[in-house]
Write an enzyme that holds these catalytic residues in place. Structure first.
Site, mmCIF file in Angstrom:
data_model
loop_
_atom_site.group_PDB
_atom_site.id
_atom_site.type_symbol
_atom_site.label_atom_id
_atom_site.label_comp_id
_atom_site.label_asym_id
_atom_site.label_seq_id
_atom_site.Cartn_x
_atom_site.Cartn_y
_atom_site.Cartn_z
ATOM 1 N N LYS A 133 1.025 -1.244 0.042
ATOM 2 C CA LYS A 133 0.059 0.016 -0.092
ATOM 3 C C LYS A 133 0.982 1.103 0.130
ATOM 4 O O LYS A 133 0.638 2.180 -0.588
ATOM 5 C CB LYS A 133 -0.913 0.067 1.105
ATOM 6 C CG LYS A 133 -1.916 -1.104 1.236
ATOM 7 C CD LYS A 133 -2.945 -1.087 2.418
ATOM 8 C CE LYS A 133 -2.296 -1.007 3.940
ATOM 9 N NZ LYS A 133 -1.689 -2.321 4.223
ATOM 10 N N ARG A 189 -9.672 0.845 9.435
ATOM 11 C CA ARG A 189 -9.271 -0.458 9.910
ATOM 12 C C ARG A 189 -10.412 -1.304 10.505
ATOM 13 O O ARG A 189 -10.157 -2.576 10.818
ATOM 14 C CB ARG A 189 -8.263 -0.546 10.625
ATOM 15 C CG ARG A 189 -6.799 -1.151 9.706
ATOM 16 C CD ARG A 189 -5.573 -0.687 10.541
ATOM 17 N NE ARG A 189 -4.456 -1.382 10.541
ATOM 18 C CZ ARG A 189 -3.208 -0.773 10.069
ATOM 19 N NH1 ARG A 189 -3.168 0.272 9.338
ATOM 20 N NH2 ARG A 189 -2.173 -1.694 9.783
ATOM 21 N N ARG A 207 11.484 -6.921 5.274
ATOM 22 C CA ARG A 207 11.560 -5.508 4.949
ATOM 23 C C ARG A 207 12.485 -4.702 5.827
ATOM 24 O O ARG A 207 12.434 -4.818 7.000
ATOM 25 C CB ARG A 207 9.962 -5.026 5.325
ATOM 26 C CG ARG A 207 9.649 -3.545 5.010
ATOM 27 C CD ARG A 207 8.162 -3.342 4.952
ATOM 28 N NE ARG A 207 7.492 -3.308 6.125
ATOM 29 C CZ ARG A 207 6.185 -2.811 6.327
ATOM 30 N NH1 ARG A 207 5.488 -2.729 5.031
ATOM 31 N NH2 ARG A 207 5.728 -3.030 7.463
ATOM 32 N N ARG A 265 11.169 -2.553 11.305
ATOM 33 C CA ARG A 265 10.209 -2.250 12.305
ATOM 34 C C ARG A 265 10.053 -3.360 13.321
ATOM 35 O O ARG A 265 10.146 -4.374 12.977
ATOM 36 C CB ARG A 265 8.719 -2.076 11.595
ATOM 37 C CG ARG A 265 8.972 -0.806 11.085
ATOM 38 C CD ARG A 265 7.558 -0.555 10.064
ATOM 39 N NE ARG A 265 6.520 -1.045 10.748
ATOM 40 C CZ ARG A 265 5.359 -0.821 9.870
ATOM 41 N NH1 ARG A 265 5.224 -0.242 8.796
ATOM 42 N NH2 ARG A 265 4.106 -1.522 10.385
ATOM 43 N N ARG A 284 -0.477 -9.381 13.441
ATOM 44 C CA ARG A 284 -1.126 -8.485 12.627
ATOM 45 C C ARG A 284 -2.079 -8.925 11.325
ATOM 46 O O ARG A 284 -3.373 -8.555 11.054
ATOM 47 C CB ARG A 284 -0.017 -7.635 11.950
ATOM 48 C CG ARG A 284 0.782 -6.746 13.012
ATOM 49 C CD ARG A 284 2.224 -6.090 12.497
ATOM 50 N NE ARG A 284 2.187 -5.243 11.354
ATOM 51 C CZ ARG A 284 2.942 -4.990 10.648
ATOM 52 N NH1 ARG A 284 4.104 -5.507 10.634
ATOM 53 N NH2 ARG A 284 2.697 -4.196 9.628
HETATM 54 P P1 AMP Z 1 0.715 0.211 9.495
HETATM 55 O O1 AMP Z 1 1.949 0.875 9.193
HETATM 56 O O2 AMP Z 1 -0.335 0.543 8.545
HETATM 57 O O3 AMP Z 1 1.055 -1.261 9.445
HETATM 58 O O4 AMP Z 1 0.239 0.443 11.017
HETATM 59 C C1 AMP Z 1 1.202 -0.049 12.298
HETATM 60 C C2 AMP Z 1 0.234 -0.059 13.467
HETATM 61 O O5 AMP Z 1 -0.249 1.205 13.712
HETATM 62 C C3 AMP Z 1 -0.644 -1.449 13.198
HETATM 63 O O6 AMP Z 1 -0.184 -2.317 13.618
HETATM 64 C C4 AMP Z 1 -1.759 -0.564 14.737
HETATM 65 O O7 AMP Z 1 -1.214 -0.941 15.883
HETATM 66 C C5 AMP Z 1 -1.490 0.983 14.411
HETATM 67 N N1 AMP Z 1 -2.503 1.107 13.734
HETATM 68 C C6 AMP Z 1 -2.338 1.862 12.338
HETATM 69 N N2 AMP Z 1 -3.519 2.329 11.594
HETATM 70 C C7 AMP Z 1 -4.458 2.017 12.358
HETATM 71 C C8 AMP Z 1 -5.943 2.236 12.582
HETATM 72 N N3 AMP Z 1 -6.768 2.815 11.724
HETATM 73 N N4 AMP Z 1 -6.767 1.662 13.741
HETATM 74 C C9 AMP Z 1 -5.906 1.087 14.662
HETATM 75 N N5 AMP Z 1 -4.557 0.974 14.753
HETATM 76 C C10 AMP Z 1 -3.907 1.320 13.771
#
Ligand code: AMP
Length: 246
Positions: free
Chosen positions: A38, A113, A152, A185, A196
């Site tokens: 994404k 989400r 990654r 990360r 996740r």
């Molecule tokens: P991402 O970089 O999009 O994979 O997000 C990393 C982490 O941020 C996720 O595993 C969640 O813990 C938190 N996170 C990001 N976006 C959201 C969301 N819309 N709602 C809840 N937690 C989020």
């Protein structure tokens, strides 16, 4: 708008078709499992269509790094691969969308989400007479996600990503774009990746049906090359915009 950190690869301005004709507003969402690509597609789309980009993961990671109240609330959940509570994240993103930067369109990555987040977004847009243009689902199988995320590496500054085998940087551990350090990360460790993915299937995947029912969903095969996916997504977004202008 609060002290929002850098929200993504680029921010754009109103897209002009000619000197005096503004093209219609594009309000887009990217959905898909972690590691679907994404962020990579978002970098290209923001360039193609001049859209401001809001990635909740980037916003939250910057808040954690800066030690803000938001970061303190979010860190524990993020480290465990869980979602931060809806009431924490909804306020952040709605405030961002109310800002000047998003007034002519936006690209959201990582939000909504959950169904309550999608409801909150829909209601907030409706209140100001705006609507979503489309929801772009980039899908990849779980095994591919694990392979991608465990290799990654992410630039600490720009968030730009590499893969140790499939897309290595020119110099180990250093971002090609700005020379910053590359890190793995915390949530890209195998156990957390599995967690996740489970969270995605349980809490985020219901959005596929949610947006399908509203005739907003467009699907893309994220296991294809980033260029192929981009060609397909760009053509679809261009069509969405044309349809909206008719
Ligand atoms: P991402 O970089 O999009 O994979 O997000 C990393 C982490 O941020 C996720 O595993 C969640 O813990 C938190 N996170 C990001 N976006 C959201 C969301 N819309 N709602 C809840 N937690 C989020």
């Amino acid at each position: 708008m609060p002290d929002l950190p850098a929200t993504g690869p680029s921010a754009g301005s109103v897209h002009k078709e000619s000197d005096n004709a503004l093209v219609s507003e594009l309000n887009l969402i990217l959905v898909g499992p972690p590691g679907a690509g994404k962020g990579t597609q978002a970098e290209k789309l923001t360039e193609d269509f001049g859209l401001p980009y809001f990635a909740t993961g980037n916003i939250l990671r910057a808040a954690v790094a800066d030690g803000t109240e938001l970061g303190k609330k979010a860190k524990e959940y993020m480290d465990a691969g869980e979602l931060v509570p809806d009431d924490v994240i909804i306020g952040v993103i709605l405030e961002a969308l109310e800002g000047e930067e998003a007034s002519d369109g936006f690209l959201l990555d990582g939000f909504p989400r959950t169904v309550p987040q999608a409801d909150a977004l829909g209601e907030a847009l409706q209140k100001v007479g705006r609507k979503l243009s489309g929801v772009l689902l980039i899908d990849v199988p779980d095994d591919e996600v694990v392979k991608r995320l465990s290799g990654r590496r992410t630039c600490v500054k720009s968030g730009h990503t590499y893969h140790v085998d499939f897309d290595p940087p020119k110099h180990d551990e250093v971002c090609d774009q700005d020379g910053s350090r590359l890190v793995q990360r915390d949530d890209d460790q195998p156990d957390t990746i599995r967690k996740r993915l489970a969270v995605y299937h349980e809490q985020t995947e219901p959005l596929v049906e949610y947006y399908e029912g509203r005739d907003l969903l467009r699907r893309f095969d994220g296991s294809r090359s980033p260029t192929d996916v981009h060609d397909h997504v760009r053509a679809t977004v261009a069509t969405l915009r044309l349809e909206d202008e008719l």
